[in-house]
Enzyme design. Structure first.
Site, PDB file in Angstrom:
ATOM      1  N   ASN A 249       0.859  -1.184   0.000  1.00  0.00           N
ATOM      2  CA  ASN A 249       0.000   0.000   0.000  1.00  0.00           C
ATOM      3  C   ASN A 249       0.895   1.234   0.000  1.00  0.00           C
ATOM      4  O   ASN A 249       1.370   1.666   1.041  1.00  0.00           O
ATOM      5  CB  ASN A 249      -0.919  -0.015   1.218  1.00  0.00           C
ATOM      6  CG  ASN A 249      -1.850   1.182   1.274  1.00  0.00           C
ATOM      7  OD1 ASN A 249      -1.794   2.074   0.438  1.00  0.00           O
ATOM      8  ND2 ASN A 249      -2.708   1.195   2.265  1.00  0.00           N
TER       9      ASN A 249
ATOM     10  N   LYS B  86       3.378   1.104   3.054  1.00  0.00           N
ATOM     11  CA  LYS B  86       2.939   0.123   4.045  1.00  0.00           C
ATOM     12  C   LYS B  86       2.875  -1.264   3.420  1.00  0.00           C
ATOM     13  O   LYS B  86       2.595  -1.402   2.229  1.00  0.00           O
ATOM     14  CB  LYS B  86       1.570   0.508   4.600  1.00  0.00           C
ATOM     15  CG  LYS B  86       1.576   1.796   5.405  1.00  0.00           C
ATOM     16  CD  LYS B  86       0.259   2.046   6.107  1.00  0.00           C
ATOM     17  CE  LYS B  86      -0.827   2.483   5.164  1.00  0.00           C
ATOM     18  NZ  LYS B  86      -2.084   2.854   5.857  1.00  0.00           N
TER      19      LYS B  86
ATOM     20  N   ARG C 214      -1.650  -1.588  -4.231  1.00  0.00           N
ATOM     21  CA  ARG C 214      -2.625  -0.506  -4.317  1.00  0.00           C
ATOM     22  C   ARG C 214      -2.187   0.442  -5.426  1.00  0.00           C
ATOM     23  O   ARG C 214      -1.049   0.911  -5.462  1.00  0.00           O
ATOM     24  CB  ARG C 214      -2.678   0.251  -2.995  1.00  0.00           C
ATOM     25  CG  ARG C 214      -3.583   1.481  -3.049  1.00  0.00           C
ATOM     26  CD  ARG C 214      -3.144   2.501  -2.030  1.00  0.00           C
ATOM     27  NE  ARG C 214      -3.993   3.692  -2.038  1.00  0.00           N
ATOM     28  CZ  ARG C 214      -3.589   4.880  -1.624  1.00  0.00           C
ATOM     29  NH1 ARG C 214      -2.356   5.056  -1.202  1.00  0.00           N
ATOM     30  NH2 ARG C 214      -4.415   5.904  -1.659  1.00  0.00           N
TER      31      ARG C 214
ATOM     32  N   HIS D  49      -9.083   6.280  -2.812  1.00  0.00           N
ATOM     33  CA  HIS D  49      -9.241   5.640  -1.495  1.00  0.00           C
ATOM     34  C   HIS D  49     -10.374   4.618  -1.469  1.00  0.00           C
ATOM     35  O   HIS D  49     -10.864   4.249  -0.403  1.00  0.00           O
ATOM     36  CB  HIS D  49      -9.479   6.686  -0.387  1.00  0.00           C
ATOM     37  CG  HIS D  49      -8.305   7.576  -0.137  1.00  0.00           C
ATOM     38  ND1 HIS D  49      -8.440   8.920   0.181  1.00  0.00           N
ATOM     39  CD2 HIS D  49      -6.972   7.329  -0.174  1.00  0.00           C
ATOM     40  CE1 HIS D  49      -7.242   9.458   0.329  1.00  0.00           C
ATOM     41  NE2 HIS D  49      -6.335   8.509   0.124  1.00  0.00           N
TER      42      HIS D  49
ATOM     43  N   ARG E 249      -1.316  18.707  -0.678  1.00  0.00           N
ATOM     44  CA  ARG E 249      -2.230  19.027  -1.776  1.00  0.00           C
ATOM     45  C   ARG E 249      -3.240  20.081  -1.354  1.00  0.00           C
ATOM     46  O   ARG E 249      -3.718  20.079  -0.224  1.00  0.00           O
ATOM     47  CB  ARG E 249      -2.953  17.756  -2.244  1.00  0.00           C
ATOM     48  CG  ARG E 249      -2.106  16.901  -3.154  1.00  0.00           C
ATOM     49  CD  ARG E 249      -2.759  15.552  -3.404  1.00  0.00           C
ATOM     50  NE  ARG E 249      -2.238  14.550  -2.488  1.00  0.00           N
ATOM     51  CZ  ARG E 249      -2.680  13.298  -2.408  1.00  0.00           C
ATOM     52  NH1 ARG E 249      -3.664  12.904  -3.178  1.00  0.00           N
ATOM     53  NH2 ARG E 249      -2.143  12.452  -1.562  1.00  0.00           N
TER      54      ARG E 249
ATOM     55  N   ASP F 164       2.886  17.036   7.745  1.00  0.00           N
ATOM     56  CA  ASP F 164       2.495  15.961   8.645  1.00  0.00           C
ATOM     57  C   ASP F 164       1.764  16.539   9.851  1.00  0.00           C
ATOM     58  O   ASP F 164       2.316  17.351  10.602  1.00  0.00           O
ATOM     59  CB  ASP F 164       3.739  15.186   9.099  1.00  0.00           C
ATOM     60  CG  ASP F 164       3.392  13.847   9.740  1.00  0.00           C
ATOM     61  OD1 ASP F 164       2.472  13.818  10.578  1.00  0.00           O
ATOM     62  OD2 ASP F 164       4.037  12.841   9.390  1.00  0.00           O
TER      63      ASP F 164
ATOM     64  N   ARG G 254       1.149  15.354  12.622  1.00  0.00           N
ATOM     65  CA  ARG G 254       1.816  15.088  13.897  1.00  0.00           C
ATOM     66  C   ARG G 254       2.790  16.196  14.257  1.00  0.00           C
ATOM     67  O   ARG G 254       3.049  16.446  15.444  1.00  0.00           O
ATOM     68  CB  ARG G 254       2.548  13.739  13.828  1.00  0.00           C
ATOM     69  CG  ARG G 254       1.617  12.538  13.775  1.00  0.00           C
ATOM     70  CD  ARG G 254       2.351  11.255  13.451  1.00  0.00           C
ATOM     71  NE  ARG G 254       2.886  11.253  12.092  1.00  0.00           N
ATOM     72  CZ  ARG G 254       3.479  10.216  11.524  1.00  0.00           C
ATOM     73  NH1 ARG G 254       3.620   9.082  12.204  1.00  0.00           N
ATOM     74  NH2 ARG G 254       3.931  10.298  10.278  1.00  0.00           N
TER      75      ARG G 254
ATOM     76  N   GLY H  22      -4.360   7.804   9.002  1.00  0.00           N
ATOM     77  CA  GLY H  22      -3.446   8.314  10.020  1.00  0.00           C
ATOM     78  C   GLY H  22      -4.039   9.329  10.983  1.00  0.00           C
ATOM     79  O   GLY H  22      -3.955   9.174  12.209  1.00  0.00           O
TER      80      GLY H  22
ATOM     81  N   GLY I 178      -7.361  10.276  11.156  1.00  0.00           N
ATOM     82  CA  GLY I 178      -8.627   9.777  11.674  1.00  0.00           C
ATOM     83  C   GLY I 178      -8.462   8.761  12.780  1.00  0.00           C
ATOM     84  O   GLY I 178      -9.249   8.717  13.731  1.00  0.00           O
TER      85      GLY I 178
ATOM     86  N   GLU J 185      -6.594  -1.727   4.126  1.00  0.00           N
ATOM     87  CA  GLU J 185      -6.539  -1.848   2.675  1.00  0.00           C
ATOM     88  C   GLU J 185      -5.740  -3.080   2.264  1.00  0.00           C
ATOM     89  O   GLU J 185      -6.044  -3.724   1.253  1.00  0.00           O
ATOM     90  CB  GLU J 185      -5.916  -0.586   2.071  1.00  0.00           C
ATOM     91  CG  GLU J 185      -6.768   0.652   2.255  1.00  0.00           C
ATOM     92  CD  GLU J 185      -5.980   1.943   2.101  1.00  0.00           C
ATOM     93  OE1 GLU J 185      -6.274   2.700   1.160  1.00  0.00           O
ATOM     94  OE2 GLU J 185      -5.087   2.191   2.920  1.00  0.00           O
TER      95      GLU J 185
END
Length: 397
Positions: A8, A15, A90, A179, A240, A282, A284, A327, A329, A379
């Site tokens: 993914n 991932k 993916r 998605h 984006r 990011d 975070r 991430g 959510g 996914e």
């Protein structure tokens, strides 16, 4: 034991999960995080609970593939790469060409590359990743699983733009979404949690990560979605811009002298949370940053999410459940609370205690007018299942 590898690749992440057959158990998983960004790392978690993290530059998807295959052998997850009997990938955009997942050959690979304009941050990297696996595992079937396939149920009211119809007929100018693999998985899980038939539900999924999208799912099918011709449109994302007035692009191009290709690159790679905050793409890195622009970036991100959710509630004539995933959510408690609070006027009753911890759960009270759920997306499992469906991998186990 035979195994399937599910890949993914996101715009800044890679991932993977390795599944054993036929029991679908995860024997290893992990990711290359912050691909192409400072502070990159590679992590692999083994079935025995041990994790190994390597802080190393991961400039692109090819580097991530190399790190993965080396780690699988280094930690004896596989003794021989021939144990891997299928690899699922993916792929963000299949346009109108790919209405379902497909086994990859050179012709399919070229078509994925040809669709790069539809997903410039993803399709090229995903095609390179597929090529890398085809080179290392030439006898192993590679399967492309398209984010856009789930959205083939959109009707023309939702997928057409208000431009000359010939542009759609001649050039494929329409909304494709993205998605879809994630949306499909979390809606199936939401129906289980709500103990209802998916065909009887109106759901809204919020896939909130480096790339983010909102999707309305009615009667188990994609009804409308925020991403459009490419994954550039919709809500504010990591790098984006999301929705923007096309005339503004013309104005900026005239003022700065940059080309259309340069402008699209800016909208894809230098905008969003990064462009607003000037700090990071990011969330975070922005969560606890008191810099006014970092705070503003989070507020804009929230605003666009609320705007789309509200629109989709109106479009569907109500909603039964709202799913938060990916991430942000799955991991940003404060953002989840803010989204729920925005709909308290509609009778949403947040369960703030439940929301404090992450993991799959309801985060609203039982008597809430709309049920909010956190559902970690998977996914990779959906990808692995498509590999088994389209190949004889299951029979080889």
């Amino acid at each position: 034991m035979k195994k399937i590898l599910a890949i993914n690749s996101g715009s800044s992440s890679f991932k993977f999960k390795l599944f054993s057959l036929p029991n679908e158990k995860v024997v290893a998983k992990g990711m290359a995080d912050r691909v192409g960004l400072p502070g990159a790392s590679f992590k692999i978690a083994l079935q025995d609970g041990n994790e190994h993290i390597e802080h190393v530059e991961v400039p692109d998807q090819e580097a991530a593939v190399s790190l993965l295959l080396k780690a699988l052998k280094k930690y004896h997850v596989v003794e021989d790469l021939n144990e891997i009997v299928g690899v699922g990938h993916r792929v963000v955009s299949g346009g109108e060409i790919f209405k379902d997942s497909t086994v990859v050959n050179q012709k399919v690979l070229q078509k994925i590359k040809d669709l790069s304009n539809f997903a410039p941050l993803h399709n090229p990297a995903e095609a390179r990743g597929i090529e890398a696996f085809m080179h290392v595992l030439p006898k192993v079937p590679q399967v492309a699983v398209f984010d856009t396939s789930f959205h083939q149920t959109l009707d023309p009211v939702h997928y057409l733009y208000s431009i000359p119809y010939d542009y759609y007929k001649e050039y494929g100018a329409r909304k494709y979404g993205a998605h879809g693999t994630s949306v499909h998985y979390v809606t199936l899980e939401a129906a289980k949690m709500m103990k209802k038939d998916l065909k009887d539900l109106k759901l809204i999924t919020c896939h909130l990560g480096s790339g983010s999208s909102i999707t309305a799912v009615k009667n188990g099918k994609s009804y409308d979605t925020s991403m459009g011709f490419s994954p550039l449109s919709g809500i504010t994302m990591g790098t984006r811009s999301g929705d923007i007035d096309p005339s503004l692009l013309q104005h900026l191009m005239h003022e700065t002298g940059i080309s259309m290709d340069e402008m699209i690159n800016i909208l894809n790679k230098k905008s969003g949370l990064l462009g607003i905050s000037g700090i990071s793409p990011d969330m975070r890195d922005l969560k606890y940053n008191k810099n006014p622009r970092a705070v503003l970036a989070r507020k804009i991100f929230l605003n666009r999410i609320v705007r789309y959710i509200g629109a989709y509630i109106a479009e569907m004539g109500g909603v039964d459940g709202i799913v938060l995933t990916a991430g942000v959510g799955e991991g940003d408690v404060g953002m989840r609370q803010a989204i729920m609070d925005a709909f308290k006027y509609m009778g949403v009753k947040p369960d703030y205690e439940a929301n404090k911890a992450n993991g799959q759960k309801f985060i609203t009270k039982p008597n809430s007018s709309i049920q909010f759920m956190v559902i970690p997306t998977n996914e990779e499992l959906m990808i692995a299942r498509d590999v088994m469906r389209l190949t004889k991998c299951a029979a080889l186990a």
